[in-house]
Design a protein around this motif. Sequence first.
Motif, PDB file in Angstrom:
ATOM      1  N   LEU A 141       0.706  -1.095  -0.077  1.00 26.20           N
ATOM      2  CA  LEU A 141       0.076   0.046   0.113  1.00 26.20           C
ATOM      3  C   LEU A 141       0.895   1.091  -0.252  1.00 26.20           C
ATOM      4  O   LEU A 141       0.643   2.173  -0.789  1.00 26.20           O
ATOM      5  CB  LEU A 141      -0.830   0.145   1.243  1.00 26.20           C
ATOM      6  CG  LEU A 141      -1.684   1.267   1.294  1.00 26.20           C
ATOM      7  CD1 LEU A 141      -2.897   1.475   0.283  1.00 26.20           C
ATOM      8  CD2 LEU A 141      -2.732   1.180   2.825  1.00 26.20           C
ATOM      9  N   MET A 142       1.876   1.290   0.788  1.00 22.15           N
ATOM     10  CA  MET A 142       2.743   2.464   0.796  1.00 22.15           C
ATOM     11  C   MET A 142       3.586   2.670  -0.369  1.00 22.15           C
ATOM     12  O   MET A 142       3.623   3.911  -0.939  1.00 22.15           O
ATOM     13  CB  MET A 142       3.845   2.296   2.072  1.00 22.15           C
ATOM     14  CG  MET A 142       3.143   2.308   3.260  1.00 22.15           C
ATOM     15  SD  MET A 142       2.172   3.764   3.871  1.00 22.15           S
ATOM     16  CE  MET A 142       3.298   5.280   3.440  1.00 22.15           C
ATOM     17  N   GLN A 143       3.801   1.668  -0.974  1.00 20.06           N
ATOM     18  CA  GLN A 143       4.634   1.630  -2.414  1.00 20.06           C
ATOM     19  C   GLN A 143       3.693   2.326  -3.357  1.00 20.06           C
ATOM     20  O   GLN A 143       4.146   3.114  -4.257  1.00 20.06           O
ATOM     21  CB  GLN A 143       5.299   0.314  -2.777  1.00 20.06           C
ATOM     22  CG  GLN A 143       6.369  -0.389  -2.014  1.00 20.06           C
ATOM     23  CD  GLN A 143       6.779  -1.660  -2.477  1.00 20.06           C
ATOM     24  OE1 GLN A 143       6.057  -2.281  -3.000  1.00 20.06           O
ATOM     25  NE2 GLN A 143       7.898  -2.136  -1.946  1.00 20.06           N
ATOM     26  N   SER A 144       2.562   1.735  -3.381  1.00 21.51           N
ATOM     27  CA  SER A 144       1.456   2.284  -4.484  1.00 21.51           C
ATOM     28  C   SER A 144       1.126   3.680  -4.371  1.00 21.51           C
ATOM     29  O   SER A 144       1.147   4.448  -5.060  1.00 21.51           O
ATOM     30  CB  SER A 144       0.230   1.520  -4.230  1.00 21.51           C
ATOM     31  OG  SER A 144      -0.819   1.977  -5.310  1.00 21.51           O
ATOM     32  N   ILE A 145       1.096   4.046  -2.913  1.00 22.76           N
ATOM     33  CA  ILE A 145       0.789   5.602  -2.700  1.00 22.76           C
ATOM     34  C   ILE A 145       2.021   6.465  -2.827  1.00 22.76           C
ATOM     35  O   ILE A 145       1.895   7.624  -3.459  1.00 22.76           O
ATOM     36  CB  ILE A 145       0.507   5.852  -1.164  1.00 22.76           C
ATOM     37  CG1 ILE A 145      -0.582   5.151  -0.674  1.00 22.76           C
ATOM     38  CG2 ILE A 145       0.512   7.196  -0.707  1.00 22.76           C
ATOM     39  CD1 ILE A 145      -1.027   5.208   0.883  1.00 22.76           C
ATOM     40  N   ASP A 146       3.214   5.851  -2.762  1.00 24.85           N
ATOM     41  CA  ASP A 146       4.517   6.651  -3.195  1.00 24.85           C
ATOM     42  C   ASP A 146       4.477   6.686  -4.643  1.00 24.85           C
ATOM     43  O   ASP A 146       4.746   7.921  -5.384  1.00 24.85           O
ATOM     44  CB  ASP A 146       5.660   6.020  -2.672  1.00 24.85           C
ATOM     45  CG  ASP A 146       5.901   6.082  -1.396  1.00 24.85           C
ATOM     46  OD1 ASP A 146       5.076   7.005  -0.638  1.00 24.85           O
ATOM     47  OD2 ASP A 146       6.734   5.210  -0.539  1.00 24.85           O
ATOM     48  N   SER A 147       4.059   5.937  -5.686  1.00 28.41           N
ATOM     49  CA  SER A 147       4.008   5.709  -6.944  1.00 28.41           C
ATOM     50  C   SER A 147       3.059   6.809  -7.281  1.00 28.41           C
ATOM     51  O   SER A 147       3.285   7.660  -8.224  1.00 28.41           O
ATOM     52  CB  SER A 147       3.952   4.410  -7.603  1.00 28.41           C
ATOM     53  OG  SER A 147       3.517   4.750  -8.768  1.00 28.41           O
ATOM     54  N   THR A 148       2.055   6.735  -6.679  1.00 26.62           N
ATOM     55  CA  THR A 148       0.902   7.734  -7.069  1.00 26.62           C
ATOM     56  C   THR A 148       1.386   9.334  -6.790  1.00 26.62           C
ATOM     57  O   THR A 148       1.195  10.115  -8.039  1.00 26.62           O
ATOM     58  CB  THR A 148      -0.455   7.677  -6.290  1.00 26.62           C
ATOM     59  OG1 THR A 148      -0.690   6.472  -6.297  1.00 26.62           O
ATOM     60  CG2 THR A 148      -1.508   8.565  -6.809  1.00 26.62           C
ATOM     61  N   LEU A 149       2.304   9.588  -5.583  1.00 29.56           N
ATOM     62  CA  LEU A 149       2.765  10.832  -5.481  1.00 29.56           C
ATOM     63  C   LEU A 149       3.650  11.300  -6.345  1.00 29.56           C
ATOM     64  O   LEU A 149       3.691  12.507  -6.935  1.00 29.56           O
ATOM     65  CB  LEU A 149       3.154  10.969  -3.847  1.00 29.56           C
ATOM     66  CG  LEU A 149       2.152  10.753  -2.803  1.00 29.56           C
ATOM     67  CD1 LEU A 149       2.990  10.885  -1.404  1.00 29.56           C
ATOM     68  CD2 LEU A 149       1.257  11.818  -2.813  1.00 29.56           C
ATOM     69  N   ILE A 150       4.613  10.514  -6.929  1.00 32.95           N
ATOM     70  CA  ILE A 150       5.620  10.625  -7.888  1.00 32.95           C
ATOM     71  C   ILE A 150       5.004  11.147  -9.150  1.00 32.95           C
ATOM     72  O   ILE A 150       5.482  11.863  -9.692  1.00 32.95           O
ATOM     73  CB  ILE A 150       6.673   9.647  -8.122  1.00 32.95           C
ATOM     74  CG1 ILE A 150       7.436   9.348  -6.621  1.00 32.95           C
ATOM     75  CG2 ILE A 150       7.600   9.716  -9.177  1.00 32.95           C
ATOM     76  CD1 ILE A 150       8.289   8.075  -6.879  1.00 32.95           C
ATOM     77  N   LYS A 151       3.948  10.365  -9.469  1.00 33.59           N
ATOM     78  CA  LYS A 151       3.331  10.663 -10.716  1.00 33.59           C
ATOM     79  C   LYS A 151       2.620  12.160 -10.789  1.00 33.59           C
ATOM     80  O   LYS A 151       2.590  12.825 -11.667  1.00 33.59           O
ATOM     81  CB  LYS A 151       2.249   9.763 -11.244  1.00 33.59           C
ATOM     82  CG  LYS A 151       2.754   8.309 -11.794  1.00 33.59           C
ATOM     83  CD  LYS A 151       1.828   7.506 -11.949  1.00 33.59           C
ATOM     84  CE  LYS A 151       2.551   6.025 -12.337  1.00 33.59           C
ATOM     85  NZ  LYS A 151       1.581   4.832 -12.518  1.00 33.59           N
ATOM     86  N   LYS A 152       1.867  12.304  -9.600  1.00 30.88           N
ATOM     87  CA  LYS A 152       1.448  13.747  -9.476  1.00 30.88           C
ATOM     88  C   LYS A 152       2.579  14.867  -9.567  1.00 30.88           C
ATOM     89  O   LYS A 152       2.080  15.917  -9.878  1.00 30.88           O
ATOM     90  CB  LYS A 152       0.634  13.742  -8.122  1.00 30.88           C
ATOM     91  CG  LYS A 152      -0.582  12.816  -8.217  1.00 30.88           C
ATOM     92  CD  LYS A 152      -1.380  13.128  -6.784  1.00 30.88           C
ATOM     93  CE  LYS A 152      -2.667  12.308  -7.103  1.00 30.88           C
ATOM     94  NZ  LYS A 152      -3.401  12.468  -5.696  1.00 30.88           N
TER      95      LYS A 152
END
Length: 461
Positions: free
Chosen positions: A196-207
């Motif tokens: 879950l944390m990896q997926s959230i970090d990936s979302t923040l990087i794309k934003k």
Amino acid sequence: MGLMSDGLVIIPTQLFLFAFGWIYSMRKFFRDYEIHYLSVQLIFATVFTLSCTLLELIIFEVLGILELQSRYFFWHLHLYIMMFLLIVLVPLCLCYFICLNAQLKFCNVSCLKIGSLSLWALFLYGFWKLGDPFPIISADYGIISIEQGVSRIGIIGVTVMAILSGFGAVNYPYTSMAIFMRYVSDADIKLAERRLMQSIDSTLIKKKRILLAMQETRPAFPASSDRGRFWGLFGNRQASDPVVPTENIAVIRREIAATEELNRQLFLEVVDLHSVKERIEYSKTFQGKYFNCLGYLFSIYCMWKIFICTINILFNRVGKVDPITRGFDIFVHYLGFNVDVRFWSQQISFFVVGILVVTSIRGLLLTLTKIFYAISSSKSSDIIMLIISEIIGMYFVSMVLLMRMNVPEQYRMIITEVLGNLQFNFYHRWFDVIFLVSALSTIGLLYAVRQNAPEKEKSES
């Protein structure tokens, strides 16, 4: 004097039941929502009071409380009021609130009334036509009679009762028995949280990439001004970051939407793993072991009930004798015990009926509370509350029809006379059919969910 003194026995219990229904609706149903109309809460408390009073009158029949004429009077009074509530008042209010929350709220009052009356007339037509396919009543009764209303309410109520009973008979053992719990370790929970944390970090990087690209496409300030030289420092610093072309921003936005949906799914998975872990820890306590034993007993009851319903459907069999009388016949004739059948039949009937009343009220309120939390909102809470009131009234009227068979024959005479010449055997057969379908459907659904769970975990890992 007899009717007035007997009324002093009924009225205090009704006041207590009304207060309980009012407080329960305040603390359970409207705990998180604002009460828009007090009339909705008043209708719920009234329907709940009359429903419990019908079951109370069955207990009075067994114990012989109140005079005979008084019991006749209170049976007819409560049934007529219940028919008015379930056929006229509650559906009419429900139609009014549906029109009020729909586009008709922008119309004037007369248009709102016409829409509400039209929906209510449609309900009455469907309610009346509901009894045509079923052999539930003789054609000798008039349109305005207890028999016409109870016979049609019984179909809906028995259907709801059988669906809830079939689902509960299968779902309770499945959720309470330790044998059906899947093992979850702390490592599984940490792995799910890490994903879950990896997926959230990936979302923040794309934003962040989208923000950098949008800032790069903004018009630059003049280089001669102090403001331009100041922002130029940040521009030089950002030049080293990877810049996303403008045409790829839409693609990244779609990727962000997909990853945010994945984040929601991963979050629900983490919550589910924590709840399973808590259930495992709870099953190790004394209370958890107690409910585990109850789960085994309910599983035996479920298999026995499915078998009996299948036999009743295949051979068109309906019980003629209540279980209490049948048990005394076995004790007296086959085992040779010498007991006072009439005395013990009354005592055990009171005990069994009391257990059925309490457990049915508690189970129905808990089930409807969960349904209310699942589907209600701030705008639809009043509508859902009226639907629950309608279900409660129909459920308990149907329970009177079915509980008639659970008391000895000498105690069911008034119930039979008050309800009229209904086809009581039909309701028992209808209950068996719906219960069997509900139980088998629940077994199939839980089996499919359990079989697909490992595949889902494997695909996500």
